[in-house]
Scaffold this motif. Structure first.
Motif, PDB file in Angstrom:
ATOM      1  N   LYS A   1      30.104  42.772  27.416  1.00  0.00           N
ATOM      2  CA  LYS A   1      31.227  42.223  26.972  1.00  0.00           C
ATOM      3  C   LYS A   1      32.374  41.607  26.643  1.00  0.00           C
ATOM      4  N   GLN A   2      32.712  40.622  28.341  1.00  0.00           N
ATOM      5  CA  GLN A   2      33.530  40.698  28.825  1.00  0.00           C
ATOM      6  C   GLN A   2      34.007  39.154  28.233  1.00  0.00           C
ATOM      7  N   GLY A   3      33.263  38.181  27.243  1.00  0.00           N
ATOM      8  CA  GLY A   3      34.128  37.129  27.288  1.00  0.00           C
ATOM      9  C   GLY A   3      34.908  37.474  25.912  1.00  0.00           C
ATOM     10  N   MET A   4      35.285  38.821  25.384  1.00  0.00           N
ATOM     11  CA  MET A   4      35.948  39.032  23.955  1.00  0.00           C
ATOM     12  C   MET A   4      37.002  39.029  24.852  1.00  0.00           C
ATOM     13  N   ALA A   5      37.475  39.098  25.793  1.00  0.00           N
ATOM     14  CA  ALA A   5      38.593  40.344  26.024  1.00  0.00           C
ATOM     15  C   ALA A   5      40.235  38.660  26.430  1.00  0.00           C
ATOM     16  N   ASP A   6      38.834  37.551  27.308  1.00  0.00           N
ATOM     17  CA  ASP A   6      39.701  36.472  27.359  1.00  0.00           C
ATOM     18  C   ASP A   6      39.782  35.621  26.247  1.00  0.00           C
ATOM     19  N   THR A   7      39.195  36.232  24.837  1.00  0.00           N
ATOM     20  CA  THR A   7      39.758  34.938  23.794  1.00  0.00           C
ATOM     21  C   THR A   7      40.748  35.337  23.509  1.00  0.00           C
ATOM     22  N   ILE A   8      40.357  37.036  23.123  1.00  0.00           N
ATOM     23  CA  ILE A   8      41.997  37.568  22.132  1.00  0.00           C
ATOM     24  C   ILE A   8      42.862  38.065  23.243  1.00  0.00           C
TER      25      ILE A   8
ATOM     26  N   LYS B   1      43.965  51.290  31.616  1.00  0.00           N
ATOM     27  CA  LYS B   1      43.943  53.042  32.165  1.00  0.00           C
ATOM     28  C   LYS B   1      42.756  53.200  32.429  1.00  0.00           C
ATOM     29  N   ASP B   2      41.600  53.002  31.753  1.00  0.00           N
ATOM     30  CA  ASP B   2      40.714  53.734  32.666  1.00  0.00           C
ATOM     31  C   ASP B   2      39.811  53.033  33.912  1.00  0.00           C
ATOM     32  N   VAL B   3      39.877  51.302  33.740  1.00  0.00           N
ATOM     33  CA  VAL B   3      39.887  50.995  35.269  1.00  0.00           C
ATOM     34  C   VAL B   3      41.199  51.347  36.147  1.00  0.00           C
ATOM     35  N   LYS B   4      42.084  51.982  35.870  1.00  0.00           N
ATOM     36  CA  LYS B   4      43.028  52.243  37.546  1.00  0.00           C
ATOM     37  C   LYS B   4      42.471  53.852  37.646  1.00  0.00           C
TER      38      LYS B   4
ATOM     39  N   LEU C   1      33.922  47.475  33.023  1.00  0.00           N
ATOM     40  CA  LEU C   1      33.102  47.128  34.274  1.00  0.00           C
ATOM     41  C   LEU C   1      33.033  45.473  34.108  1.00  0.00           C
ATOM     42  N   ALA C   2      33.410  44.736  33.821  1.00  0.00           N
ATOM     43  CA  ALA C   2      34.028  43.509  33.646  1.00  0.00           C
ATOM     44  C   ALA C   2      35.234  42.907  34.527  1.00  0.00           C
TER      45      ALA C   2
ATOM     46  N   PHE D   1      35.674  44.417  37.426  1.00  0.00           N
ATOM     47  CA  PHE D   1      35.347  45.360  38.551  1.00  0.00           C
ATOM     48  C   PHE D   1      33.951  43.697  39.310  1.00  0.00           C
ATOM     49  N   GLU D   2      34.583  43.120  39.831  1.00  0.00           N
ATOM     50  CA  GLU D   2      34.201  41.400  40.356  1.00  0.00           C
ATOM     51  C   GLU D   2      32.382  41.902  41.021  1.00  0.00           C
ATOM     52  N   GLY D   3      30.881  41.698  40.765  1.00  0.00           N
ATOM     53  CA  GLY D   3      30.334  41.926  41.124  1.00  0.00           C
ATOM     54  C   GLY D   3      29.501  43.028  40.942  1.00  0.00           C
ATOM     55  N   PHE D   4      30.022  43.649  39.884  1.00  0.00           N
ATOM     56  CA  PHE D   4      29.051  44.875  39.663  1.00  0.00           C
ATOM     57  C   PHE D   4      27.707  44.713  38.913  1.00  0.00           C
ATOM     58  N   PRO D   5      26.515  44.766  39.467  1.00  0.00           N
ATOM     59  CA  PRO D   5      25.209  44.665  38.923  1.00  0.00           C
ATOM     60  C   PRO D   5      25.374  45.149  37.372  1.00  0.00           C
ATOM     61  N   THR D   6      25.362  44.460  36.993  1.00  0.00           N
ATOM     62  CA  THR D   6      25.466  44.745  35.135  1.00  0.00           C
ATOM     63  C   THR D   6      23.941  45.009  34.726  1.00  0.00           C
ATOM     64  N   LYS D   7      22.995  43.463  35.518  1.00  0.00           N
ATOM     65  CA  LYS D   7      21.819  43.851  34.968  1.00  0.00           C
ATOM     66  C   LYS D   7      20.932  44.332  35.702  1.00  0.00           C
ATOM     67  N   LYS D   8      21.544  44.701  36.596  1.00  0.00           N
ATOM     68  CA  LYS D   8      20.919  45.955  37.045  1.00  0.00           C
ATOM     69  C   LYS D   8      20.648  47.428  36.412  1.00  0.00           C
ATOM     70  N   LEU D   9      22.103  47.584  36.248  1.00  0.00           N
ATOM     71  CA  LEU D   9      22.205  48.718  35.482  1.00  0.00           C
ATOM     72  C   LEU D   9      21.605  48.691  34.398  1.00  0.00           C
ATOM     73  N   GLU D  10      21.096  47.935  33.594  1.00  0.00           N
ATOM     74  CA  GLU D  10      20.518  48.234  32.268  1.00  0.00           C
ATOM     75  C   GLU D  10      19.167  47.762  32.865  1.00  0.00           C
ATOM     76  N   THR D  11      18.400  47.225  33.529  1.00  0.00           N
ATOM     77  CA  THR D  11      17.493  47.501  34.510  1.00  0.00           C
ATOM     78  C   THR D  11      16.729  48.865  34.596  1.00  0.00           C
ATOM     79  N   LEU D  12      17.403  49.872  35.117  1.00  0.00           N
ATOM     80  CA  LEU D  12      17.685  51.143  35.168  1.00  0.00           C
ATOM     81  C   LEU D  12      17.497  51.654  34.105  1.00  0.00           C
ATOM     82  N   ARG D  13      18.240  51.134  32.962  1.00  0.00           N
ATOM     83  CA  ARG D  13      18.394  52.390  31.807  1.00  0.00           C
ATOM     84  C   ARG D  13      17.106  52.294  31.320  1.00  0.00           C
ATOM     85  N   THR D  14      16.644  50.743  31.262  1.00  0.00           N
ATOM     86  CA  THR D  14      15.324  50.562  30.402  1.00  0.00           C
ATOM     87  C   THR D  14      14.541  51.650  30.959  1.00  0.00           C
TER      88      THR D  14
END
Length: 427
Positions: free
Chosen positions: A183-190, A205-208, A253-254, A256-269
């Motif tokens: 959902k990282q595109g949402m943060a840029d538009t609003i 705060k969670d990022v830090k 997570l958006a 953090f540059e280069g976070f393996p989001t796709k692998k995380l979703e595959t791991l959960r699946t």
């Protein structure tokens, strides 16, 4: 004197035959002019002394062969070398266009060792794909025939094969759903509107606050690879323990540059899929096969219809799922499908055992009655036979789903079919 006088007598000399002179020898044959391209005849042999037989003439030299169109002429014979040295090997012939070159000659080895085997021809190598999983289930030579015979006797039809079944909603949906994207595109538009929002302030705060643990999880997910499903479930639990406190995982997570989001979703699946399939195996292993048989068959058939659609839907997409998992270094254990089928066959066999035990008890009770031919026995006999047929029909559906059955199920289906035929003959 008398003899000489008789020979000199002109009268006797006229009566003696004189042999004629020998005929003259034939003239020698004229020499034939050789035609163009022909081989001249060999000269005549001279007569030998003492009447010896002449030697046979030498064979004529072979005719030179004209090379075919497109062929390569043979190389000239090697010239003899001095001192008896062996001539060098001939130069290799250039292959024609479209032909396969000949393999090089084997190199002689020392000590008379055997040369190595030649490599296999192109396309002769075996398929190195994944091995088929081993199972104790096998196709039955009698199951299909027993089902057709009993179906004709019980239902009055000769329709072959199992009764067609409707596809369940689980079969249409399958086991795996579409994963939610980031959902990282949402943060840029609003961004301008939500700078003062308490929600997005909590995200920052969670990022830090969780930056260190998120970086550790990032490296662990990137380097994770396994073939062990127990290790997969353990690592999945570790990842979720670090991400479950985030207010919005996708937004955090958006950052953090280069976070393996796709692998995380595959791991959960993969983890969710294995947990669901493993739960089916567990439920079948602990299933209580107890009387009454009619209610037991209703419950187990309802559960069988549910998992049958899910497993068959997963088997249709198994190759696609396997490629997706392997892309992220996760080798999913598809043998769990075999364990589900084997467990389902075990439950079906237990149902057949219960049906046979119940039938033997009822037959023993009938034999102990004083009037075994009374009218009160007929309805009980009919109901029992129908229940046995229901049990056999369920076992045939399980056999079709599993693709085979073990030795125990093979023996029980034979006994159950014989019992049904015996009941039908005594009705």
């Amino acid at each position: 004197m008398a003899a000489s006088s008789l020979a000199s007598s002109p009268i006797l000399a006229s009566n003696i035959a004189v042999p004629p002179p020998p005929p003259p020898p034939p003239p020698p044959p004229l020499p034939m002019m050789p035609s163009k391209g022909s081989v001249p005849a060999p000269p005549p042999t001279k007569p030998l002394k003492n009447g010896a037989a002449p030697p046979p003439p030498p064979p004529p030299p072979p005719l030179p062969m004209m090379p075919l169109k497109g062929s390569v002429p043979p190389p000239p014979p090697p010239k003899p070398l001095k001192n008896g040295a062996a001539p060098p090997p001939p130069l290799p012939m250039m292959p024609l266009k479209g032909s396969v070159p000949a393999p090089p000659p084997p190199v002689p080895l020392k000590n008379g060792a055997a040369p190595p085997l030649p490599p296999p021809l192109f396309g002769a190598a075996k398929n190195l794909g994944p091995k088929r999983p081993t199972t104790r289930l096998k196709r039955s030579a009698q199951m299909g025939n027993l089902y057709r015979v009993l179906k004709k006797k019980m239902e009055g039809t000769n329709q072959e094969g199992p009764i067609p079944e409707g596809r369940s909603s689980q079969a249409r949906r399958g086991l795996t759903g579409n994963s939610n994207g980031g959902k990282q595109g949402m943060a840029d538009t609003i961004a301008e509107i939500t700078k003062k929002s308490s929600y997005f302030q909590q995200i920052e705060k969670d990022v830090k606050k969780h930056a260190k643990s998120i970086m550790e999880v990032k490296g662990a997910i990137t380097n994770f690879q396994t073939k062990d499903m127990t290790e997969l479930l353990k690592f999945h639990k570790y990842v979720e323990s670090h991400l479950e406190d985030l207010i919005d995982e996708g937004q955090v997570l958006a950052r953090f540059e280069g976070f393996p989001t796709k692998k995380l979703e595959t791991l959960r699946t993969a983890a969710a899929l294995y947990l669901k399939l493993d739960a089916i195996v567990t439920n079948l292993k602990i299933w209580k096969v107890v009387a009454p048989l009619s209610q037991l068959l209703d419950r187990i058939e309802h559960y069988f219809n549910k998992i049958k659609g899910e497993v068959e839907a997963f088997e249709r997409t198994k190759d696609e799922e396997a490629k997706k998992f392997q892309t992220h270094s996760i080798n999913f254990d598809f043998n769990i499908i075999i364990r589900i089928k084997e467990s389902m066959v075990d439950v079906s066999s237990s149902c057949m055992e219960l049906a046979l035990q119940q039938e033997r008890r009822e037959m023993k009770a009938v034999e102990n009655k004083k009037t075994p031919g009374s009218k009160t026995e007929r309805p009980t006999k009919d109901c029992t036979t129908k229940l046995l047929w229901k049990t056999f029909h369920f076992a045939f559906r399980v056999y079709t789903f599993a693709g085979g059955q073990d030795d125990r199920a093979e023996q029980l289906t034979r006994e159950l079919a014989l019992q049904i035929e015996s009941n039908l003959q005594h009705q």
